[in-house]
Each structure stands twice: as structure tokens, then as C-alpha cells.
Design a protein around this motif. Structure first.
Motif, PDB file in Angstrom:
ATOM      1  N   ASP A 126      15.785  11.884  -2.620  1.00  0.00           N
ATOM      2  CA  ASP A 126      15.515  12.540  -1.346  1.00  0.00           C
ATOM      3  C   ASP A 126      14.483  11.696  -0.600  1.00  0.00           C
ATOM      4  O   ASP A 126      14.024  10.660  -1.091  1.00  0.00           O
ATOM      5  N   ALA A 127      14.113  12.125   0.613  1.00  0.00           N
ATOM      6  CA  ALA A 127      13.245  11.301   1.451  1.00  0.00           C
ATOM      7  C   ALA A 127      11.862  11.108   0.853  1.00  0.00           C
ATOM      8  O   ALA A 127      11.241  10.049   1.015  1.00  0.00           O
ATOM      9  N   ASN A 128      11.350  12.113   0.151  1.00  0.00           N
ATOM     10  CA  ASN A 128      10.030  11.974  -0.462  1.00  0.00           C
ATOM     11  C   ASN A 128      10.059  10.974  -1.611  1.00  0.00           C
ATOM     12  O   ASN A 128       9.106  10.221  -1.825  1.00  0.00           O
ATOM     13  N   MET A 129      11.158  10.945  -2.348  1.00  0.00           N
ATOM     14  CA  MET A 129      11.304   9.961  -3.420  1.00  0.00           C
ATOM     15  C   MET A 129      11.395   8.550  -2.848  1.00  0.00           C
ATOM     16  O   MET A 129      10.835   7.600  -3.407  1.00  0.00           O
ATOM     17  N   LEU A 130      12.108   8.422  -1.725  1.00  0.00           N
ATOM     18  CA  LEU A 130      12.227   7.118  -1.091  1.00  0.00           C
ATOM     19  C   LEU A 130      10.854   6.644  -0.606  1.00  0.00           C
ATOM     20  O   LEU A 130      10.520   5.453  -0.691  1.00  0.00           O
ATOM     21  N   LEU A 131      10.033   7.583  -0.117  1.00  0.00           N
ATOM     22  CA  LEU A 131       8.662   7.237   0.257  1.00  0.00           C
ATOM     23  C   LEU A 131       7.846   6.816  -0.965  1.00  0.00           C
ATOM     24  O   LEU A 131       7.012   5.915  -0.893  1.00  0.00           O
ATOM     25  N   SER A 132       8.084   7.474  -2.088  1.00  0.00           N
ATOM     26  CA  SER A 132       7.395   7.111  -3.326  1.00  0.00           C
ATOM     27  C   SER A 132       7.774   5.687  -3.736  1.00  0.00           C
ATOM     28  O   SER A 132       6.910   4.886  -4.133  1.00  0.00           O
ATOM     29  N   HIS A 134       8.742   3.403  -1.685  1.00  0.00           N
ATOM     30  CA  HIS A 134       8.142   2.510  -0.693  1.00  0.00           C
ATOM     31  C   HIS A 134       6.689   2.209  -1.036  1.00  0.00           C
ATOM     32  O   HIS A 134       6.262   1.045  -0.980  1.00  0.00           O
ATOM     33  N   LYS A 135       5.939   3.236  -1.412  1.00  0.00           N
ATOM     34  CA  LYS A 135       4.500   3.045  -1.656  1.00  0.00           C
ATOM     35  C   LYS A 135       4.188   2.524  -3.051  1.00  0.00           C
ATOM     36  O   LYS A 135       3.300   1.685  -3.218  1.00  0.00           O
ATOM     37  N   TYR A 136       4.906   3.011  -4.050  1.00  0.00           N
ATOM     38  CA  TYR A 136       4.555   2.686  -5.433  1.00  0.00           C
ATOM     39  C   TYR A 136       5.616   1.872  -6.175  1.00  0.00           C
ATOM     40  O   TYR A 136       5.354   1.386  -7.270  1.00  0.00           O
ATOM     41  N   GLY A 137       6.791   1.721  -5.572  1.00  0.00           N
ATOM     42  CA  GLY A 137       7.868   1.010  -6.257  1.00  0.00           C
ATOM     43  C   GLY A 137       8.206  -0.348  -5.670  1.00  0.00           C
ATOM     44  O   GLY A 137       9.230  -0.944  -6.031  1.00  0.00           O
ATOM     45  N   GLY A 138       7.367  -0.847  -4.775  1.00  0.00           N
ATOM     46  CA  GLY A 138       7.588  -2.185  -4.225  1.00  0.00           C
ATOM     47  C   GLY A 138       8.236  -2.222  -2.855  1.00  0.00           C
ATOM     48  O   GLY A 138       8.424  -3.304  -2.279  1.00  0.00           O
ATOM     49  N   GLY A 139       8.583  -1.066  -2.292  1.00  0.00           N
ATOM     50  CA  GLY A 139       9.272  -1.044  -1.009  1.00  0.00           C
ATOM     51  C   GLY A 139       8.461  -1.616   0.141  1.00  0.00           C
ATOM     52  O   GLY A 139       9.001  -2.310   1.008  1.00  0.00           O
ATOM     53  N   ALA A 140       7.162  -1.333   0.171  1.00  0.00           N
ATOM     54  CA  ALA A 140       6.324  -1.808   1.281  1.00  0.00           C
ATOM     55  C   ALA A 140       6.289  -3.334   1.328  1.00  0.00           C
ATOM     56  O   ALA A 140       6.384  -3.935   2.412  1.00  0.00           O
ATOM     57  N   ALA A 141       6.164  -3.959   0.179  1.00  0.00           N
ATOM     58  CA  ALA A 141       6.146  -5.425   0.127  1.00  0.00           C
ATOM     59  C   ALA A 141       7.494  -6.000   0.565  1.00  0.00           C
ATOM     60  O   ALA A 141       7.549  -7.035   1.247  1.00  0.00           O
ATOM     61  N   LEU A 142       8.577  -5.328   0.185  1.00  0.00           N
ATOM     62  CA  LEU A 142       9.910  -5.791   0.581  1.00  0.00           C
ATOM     63  C   LEU A 142      10.116  -5.643   2.088  1.00  0.00           C
ATOM     64  O   LEU A 142      10.745  -6.499   2.720  1.00  0.00           O
ATOM     65  N   LEU A 143       9.572  -4.578   2.677  1.00  0.00           N
ATOM     66  CA  LEU A 143       9.687  -4.413   4.120  1.00  0.00           C
ATOM     67  C   LEU A 143       8.875  -5.486   4.847  1.00  0.00           C
ATOM     68  O   LEU A 143       9.332  -6.037   5.867  1.00  0.00           O
ATOM     69  N   TYR A 157       3.915   1.179   9.123  1.00  0.00           N
ATOM     70  CA  TYR A 157       3.607   2.308   8.241  1.00  0.00           C
ATOM     71  C   TYR A 157       4.864   3.172   8.165  1.00  0.00           C
ATOM     72  O   TYR A 157       5.332   3.684   9.188  1.00  0.00           O
ATOM     73  N   VAL A 158       5.412   3.354   6.986  1.00  0.00           N
ATOM     74  CA  VAL A 158       6.540   4.259   6.790  1.00  0.00           C
ATOM     75  C   VAL A 158       5.980   5.586   6.293  1.00  0.00           C
ATOM     76  O   VAL A 158       5.179   5.624   5.354  1.00  0.00           O
ATOM     77  N   TYR A 159       6.377   6.677   6.932  1.00  0.00           N
ATOM     78  CA  TYR A 159       5.793   7.987   6.602  1.00  0.00           C
ATOM     79  C   TYR A 159       6.752   9.089   7.031  1.00  0.00           C
ATOM     80  O   TYR A 159       7.781   8.837   7.663  1.00  0.00           O
ATOM     81  N   GLY A 160       6.441  10.335   6.694  1.00  0.00           N
ATOM     82  CA  GLY A 160       7.176  11.479   7.235  1.00  0.00           C
ATOM     83  C   GLY A 160       8.565  11.677   6.661  1.00  0.00           C
ATOM     84  O   GLY A 160       9.552  11.263   7.276  1.00  0.00           O
ATOM     85  N   PRO A 161       8.704  12.309   5.495  1.00  0.00           N
ATOM     86  CA  PRO A 161      10.028  12.504   4.882  1.00  0.00           C
ATOM     87  C   PRO A 161      10.900  13.469   5.680  1.00  0.00           C
ATOM     88  O   PRO A 161      10.454  14.541   6.073  1.00  0.00           O
ATOM     89  N   ASN A 276      -5.361   6.492   6.295  1.00  0.00           N
ATOM     90  CA  ASN A 276      -5.483   7.899   5.918  1.00  0.00           C
ATOM     91  C   ASN A 276      -4.882   8.840   6.959  1.00  0.00           C
ATOM     92  O   ASN A 276      -4.357   9.897   6.608  1.00  0.00           O
ATOM     93  N   CYS A 277      -4.922   8.463   8.222  1.00  0.00           N
ATOM     94  CA  CYS A 277      -4.275   9.275   9.260  1.00  0.00           C
ATOM     95  C   CYS A 277      -2.766   9.323   9.054  1.00  0.00           C
ATOM     96  O   CYS A 277      -2.131  10.351   9.281  1.00  0.00           O
ATOM     97  N   VAL A 278      -2.198   8.199   8.641  1.00  0.00           N
ATOM     98  CA  VAL A 278      -0.753   8.160   8.388  1.00  0.00           C
ATOM     99  C   VAL A 278      -0.379   9.155   7.298  1.00  0.00           C
ATOM    100  O   VAL A 278       0.586   9.922   7.430  1.00  0.00           O
ATOM    101  N   GLU A 279      -1.138   9.168   6.209  1.00  0.00           N
ATOM    102  CA  GLU A 279      -0.812  10.076   5.112  1.00  0.00           C
ATOM    103  C   GLU A 279      -1.045  11.536   5.506  1.00  0.00           C
ATOM    104  O   GLU A 279      -0.264  12.412   5.125  1.00  0.00           O
TER     105      GLU A 279
END
Length: 377
Positions: A126-132, A134-143, A157-161, A276-279
Motif C-alpha cells: 500500500d502507499a504507506n509501505m511504498l513510503l517506507s 522510499h525512506k528506509y529501503g533505498g528508494g530516496a537514493a534511487l530517486l 521530498y516524497v510524502y503523503g500516502p 520535519n515539516c514534511v513528515e
């Protein structure tokens, strides 16, 4: 005399202590450089002013403006105020805009891999898992790697599931895959490739252009996102049939963009506040969505005569099959696309299994407590 001699060193000590205390105070409460001034940033969203998505952009800006105590001021304009919705990435990268609010998938034309942050089944996440991921599974670096590949000078900044999006709005219920063939239909991202392979004639339009196109007969059907946005855009005025559930955009998030040069010039404290505002905005948006989407879903049925239907499983299975074919083709053409797909798949295998094994089904509890309202869409 001896008393006066004793007072002299005491006064000297107290004077030195006062200087030391003032120095310590200066270290504890650093002055803001007046030369830096207020950071006034001009943003544009990719959403019409009346859409709840634009409201989310304003919510983020308010959090930043409040939390920076006046050191930063973000002004958010609606889609089209400066550039078209699909032109946001270029405008922010070039500095025409200081930043913007949209979705990663809108940059699909730059590199198909950008659609992997919103198009398709996301391997069951789901979208929250995809955010997880992104943040903890290497997605941010790939983006970041992707944006460098397309020469985009941005901080993303990717946010908002987002909840799973409907198949869309149609003239009549869709019962089988064959009912989709030949329809003029609006979607975006890899969904374009998936629906095209299913025999659909696809047109990728920004949100604000969908209803006029349906009203003029240029589209037979369309999807946008959620009950609140769809209602505000005017879907119930041109269609009374909405098909719920689809894998074409099963898990998506919003994106906040900053011009890279502008962002890197910000003081470290301001960059930390933005983090922190993004989160905070991500959590607030997801809670607001539950409240507003459920109200709009209920009201459209009660006051506007909209009928919601569950998309048949046969269509959902066909989507998975066709999506796999699209992914295989694009992975063979684009090594970075394959790298991202492989990363998502490995994360999903672990995360989705944990989720399915751990969380209690909500349908059983709903049917138990609300038997009269347990009719499924």
C-alpha cells in the motif's frame, strides 16, 4: 586600606564573570544574520485551487511558515498560475519556481522509471509501505539517481500516502476486460502503457482538464484519485458510475519539490525544519484524507445519485498480468528502471508478508458492528 585592596580584585573578578556570562549567552542564543533575511519562496501546485490536493500543499506551506517563525515564507499558487501542471519539474529545476507540489508520476515523460512512485500494483504494497521503502529501503537514493539522470536540479521530498485509486468513472458498469476495449480514457504514468495494452485509447490530461473533456465527449471514461477530489472536480456531473479498486495506481504519494540551488543555500536549521515539516504534513494529510474522503463518498451516494461498484476480480487479475509484461519490457530497455523494480520487489516480499500475517481483517469487524451497512461496493 586592606578592605579596599580586597575589593579591587573582587570587582575585577565580577567584571570578568559578567563578560564570560555574556559570552556564554551569545553562544546559547545565536543571532540570526540580518543579511540572510526572510526566505520568500514561490511554489506552484499541480492542482486546481478548489481541489483538496491544493489544500494539502497549502497545509504544508503553513506548517513551514509557522515553524520557521518568519524566517521562511512559502506562497503556493494553483496549477497553471505560472506553468502547466506537467511542466512543474522543469520550472522548479530551472528556477522559474522555487518549488512545487505534485506527484512523481507526472514526470513520467522524462524517464518511465519515475512512474514507479505511483503507477502499478507496487507488488502488493500500500502507499504507506511504498513510503517506507522510499525512506528506509533505498528508494530516496534511487530517486536522486533518477533526477540526476534527467538533469533535474531539484530536492525532492516524497510524502503523503494515498489510498488505492478507483478504476474510474464510466457511462455504465464495467463487468469484464472486454468492456474496456476502445474506450477513450484518462490516466497517467505506467498506467498509460498498461491500459493501452488492454485495448484502451489513453489520453494523459492534468486534473483540471478531465471534466471538460468528458463533457465534450473527448473522453468516455477517466480516473483521477479519490472521492473528495473527484467530487470537487465535477465527476458526478458527467457520470453516475464509479468503479472502485484497481491496480493501476494502487499505491501513490505526493511530492514536494525545491529548486536544488535554492535548497542547498538554505541554512542547515531551515533544512532540518523542512525535513520535519514534511513528515508532520504527511501524517496530517493521511488523517485528513480519511475524514474528507469518507464524507464525500457517503454524500455522493446520498445526494448525487452516484453508484459505486467493485471492479471485478477478472479485471484486477488481467491488470497484474499486463503490468508484469510492461515491467519486463521497460526493465529490458532501462537498467535504472530494473534496478528500482528489483529494489521494490525485494522490500515488498518482506513487508507485505508481514502485513498480511500480522494485521486483523477489518471487513469481519465492520460486518459485525454494522450489519445493516455491510453491503459491499
Amino acid at each position: 586600606m586592606s578592605e579596599m585592596k580586597n575589593q579591587a580584585p573582587r570587582r575585577k573578578f565580577l567584571k570578568g564573570a559578567a563578560v564570560g556570562t555574556a559570552g556564554a549567552a551569545a553562544l546559547s542564543f545565536p543571532m540570526i544574520s540580518k543579511s540572510q533575511g526572510v526566505q520568500n519562496l514561490r511554489f506552484q501546485s499541480t492542482w486546481p485551487a478548489k481541489d483538496i490536493f491544493h489544500e494539502y500543499a497549502l497545509d504544508f506551506a503553513k506548517k513551514v511558515n509557522d515553524m520557521t517563525g518568519g524566517e521562511m515564507s512559502i506562497e503556493v499558487l494553483p496549477a497553471g498560475a505560472v506553468v502547466p501542471a506537467f511542466g512543474l519539474l522543469d520550472a522548479v529545476s530551472k528556477g522559474t519556481l522555487d518549488g512545487g507540489h505534485g506527484v512523481v508520476v507526472y514526470h513520467y515523460g522524462k524517464n518511465a522509471a519515475l512512474a514507479l512512485w505511483g503507477s502499478g500494483p507496487s507488488f502488493g504494497m500500500d502507499a504507506n509501505m511504498l513510503l517506507s521503502w522510499h525512506k528506509y529501503g533505498g528508494g530516496a537514493a534511487l530517486l536522486d539517481e533518477l533526477y540526476k539522470a534527467v538533469n533535474a536540479n531539484v530536492k525532492s521530498y516524497v510524502y503523503g500516502p494515498m489510498p488505492s485509486q478507483p478504476l474510474g468513472w464510466f457511462k455504465k458498469p464495467i463487468a469484464k476486460v472486454e468492456d474496456l476495449k476502445g474506450l477513450k480514457y484518462r490516466t497517467v504514468g505506467i498506467s498509460i502503457d498498461m491500459f493501452t495494452a488492454m485495448g484502451v485509447s489513453v489520453n494523459a490530461l492534468p486534473g483540471g482538464e478531465i471534466i471538460p473533456a468528458m463533457d465534450r465527449g473527448l473522453l468516455d471514461a477517466a480516473e483521477f484519485n479519490n472521492a473528495s477530489s473527484d467530487r470537487q472536480l465535477g465527476f458526478p456531473d458527467v457520470s453516475k458510475v464509479c468503479m472502485l479498486q484497481s491496480y493501476h495506481q494502487n499505491a501513490e504519494q505526493f511530492e514536494i519539490l525545491f529548486n536544488g540551488t535554492k535548497y542547498n543555500a538554505l541554512a542547515p536549521k531551515l533544512r532540518a525544519i523542512l525535513d520535519n515539516c514534511v513528515e508532520a504534513a504527511s501524517a496530517d494529510m493521511s488523517w485528513k484524507a480519511i475524514d474528507r474522503y469518507s464524507k464525500a463518498y457517503d454524500e455522493m451516494q446520498k445526494t448525487q445519485g452516484v453508484k459505486f461498484y467493485k471492479t471485478p476480480d477478472s479485471i484486477l487479475r488481467n491488470q497484474l498480468k499486463v503490468f508484469d509484461e510492461v515491467v519486463a519490457k521497460k526493465s529490458a530497455e532501462n537498467p535504472l528502471f530494473k534496478k528500482i523494480v528489483d529494489s521494490q520487489r525485494a522490500f515488498a516480499q518482506r513487508a507485505v508478508k508481514w502485513d498480511l500475517d500480522t494485521n486483523t481483517p477489518r471487513r469481519m469487524a465492520f460486518d459485525h458492528y454494522f450489519p445493516s451497512g455491510a453491503k459491499k461496493a
